[in-house]
Motif scaffolding. Sequence first.
Motif, PDB file in Angstrom:
ATOM      1  N   GLY A  34      -1.785 -11.795  -2.374  1.00 10.75           N
ATOM      2  CA  GLY A  34      -1.496 -10.890  -1.081  1.00 10.75           C
ATOM      3  C   GLY A  34      -0.688 -11.240   0.093  1.00 10.75           C
ATOM      4  O   GLY A  34      -0.860 -11.282   0.906  1.00 10.75           O
ATOM      5  N   GLU A  35      -1.613 -12.897  -0.245  1.00 15.30           N
ATOM      6  CA  GLU A  35      -2.320 -13.875   1.191  1.00 15.30           C
ATOM      7  C   GLU A  35      -0.949 -15.096   0.986  1.00 15.30           C
ATOM      8  O   GLU A  35      -1.687 -16.005   1.853  1.00 15.30           O
ATOM      9  N   PHE A  36       0.010 -14.711   0.451  1.00 16.90           N
ATOM     10  CA  PHE A  36       1.083 -15.649  -0.409  1.00 16.90           C
ATOM     11  C   PHE A  36       0.368 -17.011  -0.755  1.00 16.90           C
ATOM     12  O   PHE A  36       0.442 -17.689  -0.539  1.00 16.90           O
ATOM     13  N   ALA A  37      -0.944 -16.964  -1.307  1.00 16.70           N
ATOM     14  CA  ALA A  37      -1.661 -17.965  -1.835  1.00 16.70           C
ATOM     15  C   ALA A  37      -1.004 -18.281  -3.403  1.00 16.70           C
ATOM     16  O   ALA A  37      -0.910 -19.121  -3.676  1.00 16.70           O
ATOM     17  N   TRP A  90      11.619  -2.849  -1.731  1.00 22.27           N
ATOM     18  CA  TRP A  90      10.430  -3.004  -0.941  1.00 22.27           C
ATOM     19  C   TRP A  90       9.279  -3.443  -1.987  1.00 22.27           C
ATOM     20  O   TRP A  90       9.042  -3.537  -3.152  1.00 22.27           O
ATOM     21  N   TYR A  91       8.041  -3.497  -0.923  1.00 22.01           N
ATOM     22  CA  TYR A  91       6.843  -4.304  -0.912  1.00 22.01           C
ATOM     23  C   TYR A  91       5.400  -3.098  -1.665  1.00 22.01           C
ATOM     24  O   TYR A  91       5.324  -2.427  -0.226  1.00 22.01           O
ATOM     25  N   ASP A  92       5.236  -4.011  -2.713  1.00 19.86           N
ATOM     26  CA  ASP A  92       3.666  -2.447  -2.725  1.00 19.86           C
ATOM     27  C   ASP A  92       2.916  -4.032  -2.898  1.00 19.86           C
ATOM     28  O   ASP A  92       2.064  -4.074  -3.870  1.00 19.86           O
ATOM     29  N   ASN A  93       2.333  -3.915  -1.533  1.00 19.73           N
ATOM     30  CA  ASN A  93       0.996  -3.924  -0.656  1.00 19.73           C
ATOM     31  C   ASN A  93       0.730  -4.156   0.142  1.00 19.73           C
ATOM     32  O   ASN A  93       1.891  -3.788   1.397  1.00 19.73           O
ATOM     33  N   LEU A  94      -0.226  -3.848   1.343  1.00 16.45           N
ATOM     34  CA  LEU A  94      -0.667  -4.056   2.573  1.00 16.45           C
ATOM     35  C   LEU A  94      -2.250  -4.216   2.529  1.00 16.45           C
ATOM     36  O   LEU A  94      -2.858  -3.258   1.366  1.00 16.45           O
ATOM     37  N   ARG A  95      -2.242  -5.233   3.288  1.00 17.30           N
ATOM     38  CA  ARG A  95      -3.705  -5.103   4.026  1.00 17.30           C
ATOM     39  C   ARG A  95      -3.083  -5.742   5.365  1.00 17.30           C
ATOM     40  O   ARG A  95      -2.776  -6.298   5.284  1.00 17.30           O
ATOM     41  N   ARG A  96      -4.665  -6.221   5.950  1.00 13.10           N
ATOM     42  CA  ARG A  96      -4.896  -7.433   6.929  1.00 13.10           C
ATOM     43  C   ARG A  96      -5.152  -8.370   6.613  1.00 13.10           C
ATOM     44  O   ARG A  96      -5.528  -8.855   6.077  1.00 13.10           O
ATOM     45  N   PRO A  97      -3.913  -9.079   7.241  1.00 12.29           N
ATOM     46  CA  PRO A  97      -3.622  -8.722   8.391  1.00 12.29           C
ATOM     47  C   PRO A  97      -1.992  -8.153   9.105  1.00 12.29           C
ATOM     48  O   PRO A  97      -2.014  -9.010   7.665  1.00 12.29           O
ATOM     49  N   THR A 113       5.074   0.229   0.334  1.00  7.87           N
ATOM     50  CA  THR A 113       4.134   0.953  -0.448  1.00  7.87           C
ATOM     51  C   THR A 113       3.085   0.940  -0.755  1.00  7.87           C
ATOM     52  O   THR A 113       2.169   0.020  -0.683  1.00  7.87           O
ATOM     53  N   SER A 114       2.033   1.928  -0.820  1.00 10.39           N
ATOM     54  CA  SER A 114       0.369   1.703  -0.921  1.00 10.39           C
ATOM     55  C   SER A 114       0.401   2.896  -2.340  1.00 10.39           C
ATOM     56  O   SER A 114       0.682   4.049  -2.152  1.00 10.39           O
ATOM     57  N   ASN A 115      -1.446   2.303  -2.626  1.00 11.57           N
ATOM     58  CA  ASN A 115      -1.570   3.608  -3.457  1.00 11.57           C
ATOM     59  C   ASN A 115      -2.937   3.377  -2.800  1.00 11.57           C
ATOM     60  O   ASN A 115      -3.359   2.033  -2.678  1.00 11.57           O
ATOM     61  N   PRO A 116      -3.967   3.942  -3.617  1.00 11.25           N
ATOM     62  CA  PRO A 116      -5.518   4.015  -3.322  1.00 11.25           C
ATOM     63  C   PRO A 116      -5.848   2.578  -3.732  1.00 11.25           C
ATOM     64  O   PRO A 116      -7.209   2.403  -3.106  1.00 11.25           O
ATOM     65  N   THR A 117      -5.770   1.776  -5.376  1.00  6.30           N
ATOM     66  CA  THR A 117      -5.518   1.073  -5.727  1.00  6.30           C
ATOM     67  C   THR A 117      -5.610   0.035  -4.796  1.00  6.30           C
ATOM     68  O   THR A 117      -6.188  -1.142  -4.488  1.00  6.30           O
ATOM     69  N   ILE A 118      -4.970  -0.588  -4.570  1.00  6.52           N
ATOM     70  CA  ILE A 118      -4.161  -1.269  -3.170  1.00  6.52           C
ATOM     71  C   ILE A 118      -5.448  -1.086  -2.256  1.00  6.52           C
ATOM     72  O   ILE A 118      -5.239  -2.517  -1.867  1.00  6.52           O
ATOM     73  N   PHE A 119      -5.415  -0.059  -1.668  1.00  9.03           N
ATOM     74  CA  PHE A 119      -6.572  -0.127  -0.431  1.00  9.03           C
ATOM     75  C   PHE A 119      -7.805  -0.677  -0.908  1.00  9.03           C
ATOM     76  O   PHE A 119      -8.745  -0.436   0.243  1.00  9.03           O
ATOM     77  N   GLU A 120      -8.091  -0.408  -1.918  1.00  7.89           N
ATOM     78  CA  GLU A 120      -9.802  -0.142  -2.487  1.00  7.89           C
ATOM     79  C   GLU A 120      -9.453  -1.568  -2.461  1.00  7.89           C
ATOM     80  O   GLU A 120     -10.997  -2.181  -1.815  1.00  7.89           O
ATOM     81  N   LYS A 121      -8.420  -2.466  -3.367  1.00  6.95           N
ATOM     82  CA  LYS A 121      -8.202  -3.680  -3.919  1.00  6.95           C
ATOM     83  C   LYS A 121      -8.750  -4.730  -2.024  1.00  6.95           C
ATOM     84  O   LYS A 121      -9.711  -5.761  -1.320  1.00  6.95           O
ATOM     85  N   ALA A 122      -8.249  -4.037  -1.005  1.00  6.95           N
ATOM     86  CA  ALA A 122      -7.474  -4.623   0.580  1.00  6.95           C
ATOM     87  C   ALA A 122      -8.781  -4.809   1.211  1.00  6.95           C
ATOM     88  O   ALA A 122      -9.550  -5.370   1.668  1.00  6.95           O
ATOM     89  N   ILE A 123      -9.743  -3.227   1.123  1.00  2.62           N
ATOM     90  CA  ILE A 123     -10.917  -3.001   2.360  1.00  2.62           C
ATOM     91  C   ILE A 123     -11.796  -3.850   1.384  1.00  2.62           C
ATOM     92  O   ILE A 123     -13.057  -4.445   2.329  1.00  2.62           O
ATOM     93  N   ASP A 154      -4.089   0.773   9.480  1.00  2.00           N
ATOM     94  CA  ASP A 154      -2.922  -0.013   8.531  1.00  2.00           C
ATOM     95  C   ASP A 154      -1.463   0.765   8.575  1.00  2.00           C
ATOM     96  O   ASP A 154      -0.391  -0.193   8.313  1.00  2.00           O
ATOM     97  N   ILE A 155      -1.278   1.686   8.203  1.00  3.10           N
ATOM     98  CA  ILE A 155      -0.177   2.951   7.950  1.00  3.10           C
ATOM     99  C   ILE A 155       0.962   2.629   9.426  1.00  3.10           C
ATOM    100  O   ILE A 155       1.814   1.867   9.186  1.00  3.10           O
TER     101      ILE A 155
END
Length: 437
Positions: A34-37, A90-97, A113-123, A154-155
């Motif tokens: 998610g951080e372009f690695a 659209w992009y299916d991921n969201l995290r900081r920054p 788009t985001s979902n509970p699994t995406i936020f669990e991984k992010a946080i 984040d949203i």
Amino acid sequence: MATSLQTLWQSPIVGGSFASCVDDHSNGAAFTSGEFARLQGLSFMAIKSAPPSNFVASRSVKWRCAVVPSKTEKRTLLHDLYEQQKQSPWYDNLRRPVTILEPLIKSGVRGVTSNPTIFEKAIAGSNAYDDQFRQLIREGKSVEDAYWALVVQDIQEACDLFQPLYNESNGGDGYISLEVSPLLANETQQTIESAKYLHNVVNRPNVLIKIPATLECIESIKQVIASSISVNVTLIFSLARYEAVIDAYLDGLEAVQGDLSKISSVASFFVSRVDTYVDKRLDAIGTEEALQLRGKAANAQAALAFKLYQEKFSGPRWEALEKRGAKKQRALWASTSVKNPAYPDTLYVNPLIGPDTVTTMPDAALNAFVDHGKVARTIDANLEEAERIYNKIEELGILWSDVGSVLELEGVASFKKSFTDLVKSLSGKAETLAQSN
């Protein structure tokens, strides 16, 4: 290291220069996808020493790469996808920054788009949320309230980044999706109340409130649309449930008085999970006829979903709503990552291209399409073949009603687990904080 960094800089997704972000506490941890690695299938390690002279240091987030966008927009296949075929990527991921979305916008991404699994991984998988979480707990917030505060921020920030695109497209794109608690998946009234609350607290015109397409939430969808709130209907796995979702949207629009132009909706039809389940059933049957259908069920059903979409959004009923400014509820292809490594990595993107639709892609699918995708209208190129595959699967004893029911239960359970696991993780952090105080 110089070679890897040069390759990263040339990535078709970013189209800009990368800066290093140096922090003594990281121990050289690898960036995540998610951080372009892992753009272009390569892995990159963070820099332990001083960055090269041609890179700009950033203090924004520990061991996150900071992007310095190029002055000129780098065109990608994502631009062609929208301009030539009217499909919105659209992009299916969201995290900081959240600013890591900026180069994606330049590359042609038109929503998130985001979902509970995406936020669990992010946080849970990052320390980027720790400082705000500690402050929220010190202020007396409960763990769950603190979670929602983290997510809402984040949203909101993502909505602000996409606001220019939302304005430019007259509300056609630029949306960010936020899902109601997955614990409410079978609660009609509580889902309605939660959707209204999240819509009000985010307070952005380009937020889509995600509601699952469970039987109990079909009425929720109708009532939330009737409240002039834009909705992303998620976890759709069958044609029958998809038609119920469209009807709920139309019913909701008809309940609104006056102008309808500010209400938007997408219906998220999941694809790769369908093949994962159906393929197992086909393998169990084991005949040559059955085995030849592996990897074909999901796209066949999606093609028929597009056909249904065209039928439902035409005729007198729709035309009456359209005169009042109503927008079509676009079909959105979700779960586009390939689960079976034997399949092409663009299997759920290339064959599902069609006008007035959305394709939401996680990192791997997005990078694969930008690198070697093909832009052409494919979704309805061979409907007869799609119908043949769909019917043959049922003839083999794999009932589509069962497919939809099983996958819906699994999807809801998966999101509930992500949500509860994250709350447990945050509760542990809160207890540690209390002890330290």
